[in-house]
Design an enzyme around this catalytic site. Sequence first.
Site, mmCIF file in Angstrom:
data_model
loop_
_atom_site.group_PDB
_atom_site.id
_atom_site.type_symbol
_atom_site.label_atom_id
_atom_site.label_comp_id
_atom_site.label_asym_id
_atom_site.label_seq_id
_atom_site.Cartn_x
_atom_site.Cartn_y
_atom_site.Cartn_z
ATOM 1 N N PRO A 179 40.118 -153.436 -62.635
ATOM 2 C CA PRO A 179 40.900 -152.202 -61.555
ATOM 3 C C PRO A 179 40.283 -150.554 -61.825
ATOM 4 C CG PRO A 179 42.550 -153.352 -62.263
ATOM 5 C CD PRO A 179 41.347 -153.903 -62.998
ATOM 6 N N TYR A 180 40.870 -150.749 -62.807
ATOM 7 C CA TYR A 180 40.017 -149.063 -63.608
ATOM 8 C C TYR A 180 38.857 -148.923 -62.941
ATOM 9 C CZ TYR A 180 40.391 -144.731 -65.895
ATOM 10 O OH TYR A 180 40.807 -143.843 -66.608
ATOM 11 N N SER A 181 38.013 -149.353 -63.742
ATOM 12 C CA SER A 181 36.627 -149.729 -63.664
ATOM 13 C C SER A 181 36.167 -149.187 -62.664
ATOM 14 C CB SER A 181 36.153 -150.452 -64.358
ATOM 15 O OG SER A 181 36.450 -150.597 -65.951
ATOM 16 N N LYS A 192 37.357 -146.292 -60.665
ATOM 17 C CA LYS A 192 36.578 -145.093 -61.137
ATOM 18 C C LYS A 192 34.955 -145.377 -60.297
ATOM 19 C CE LYS A 192 39.853 -142.605 -62.783
ATOM 20 N NZ LYS A 192 40.653 -141.628 -62.332
#
Length: 249
Positions: A155-157, A160
């Site tokens: 989710p972070y990747s 971003k």
Amino acid sequence: MSITYDYKGRSVVITGGAKGIGLAAAKRFHSSGANVSLWDMDEGRLNEVKDNFSGKIDTQVVDVTKWDSVNAAAENSFKSIGGADILVNSAGIAGPNFKTWEYPIEEWMKVVDIDLNGTFLCCRALVPFMRENKYGRIVNIASIAGKEGNPNAAPYSAAKAGVIGLTKSLGKELADMNITVNCITPAAVRTEIFDQISQEHIDFMLSKIPIGRFGTVDEIANLITWLSSEECSFSTGGVFDISGGRATY
Ligand code: NAD
């Protein structure tokens, strides 16, 4: 010795400004003469920063995922610092580390909401002012994870990578209006965000950095303050690497 920019008379909003990269950038802007407003949801830390800051600084308690909260902060900041010439979107979370197929649904939603939707909402609130004012600088803090895709941090990747896409679209939309929109893609920098990440993942991130160390908040603040300057006038929709050699593209 850091370069001092001439930010006298400029108003700067920094989300996630109570800690880490946002706070380091706030110090650079402030020492260069800017009027700074820190937006953060951590009221306790905002108060601490305000009490200990070497000069006057505005603070707003904001949840960047809530449109009403962002809008109210924009209004209050305008009154307090006189506008928003510069927006630095640094509010963000890493989220926990899981394989994608095991990722807790609520946690996924939260990471994307703060890191991507929050960045959109803050741009949505402040760009109309910049358009009216015929000047603006926006710097979004994306991540190397958005370029490379870190395992166990989908989710972070993804969020971003979304911030990179948002930067490119908005940059083009505003390109002829004297408003630039750029993002930066740092590799790991030791801040309190590490408390959310497993040691295994921290070791993985370090192992990927050819320079062989983490970045520092001041190194990131240097790039943010240059990208926010009037001198940086021919770069927009850009993705600026600051990854100790991890990404050479
Ligand atoms: P940090 O945890 O020190 O600071 C993040 C700040 O965002 C905190 O003060 C937190 O309270 C605030 N925040 C979180 N959710 C919020 C919300 N809903 N509304 C308002 N504020 C909120 O982290 P940092 O390392 O300074 O990270 C800053 C930015 O840089 C983040 O977007 C992060 O993803 C990005 N980044 C960090 C690293 C790193 O290794 N530190 C690397 C690449 C990118």
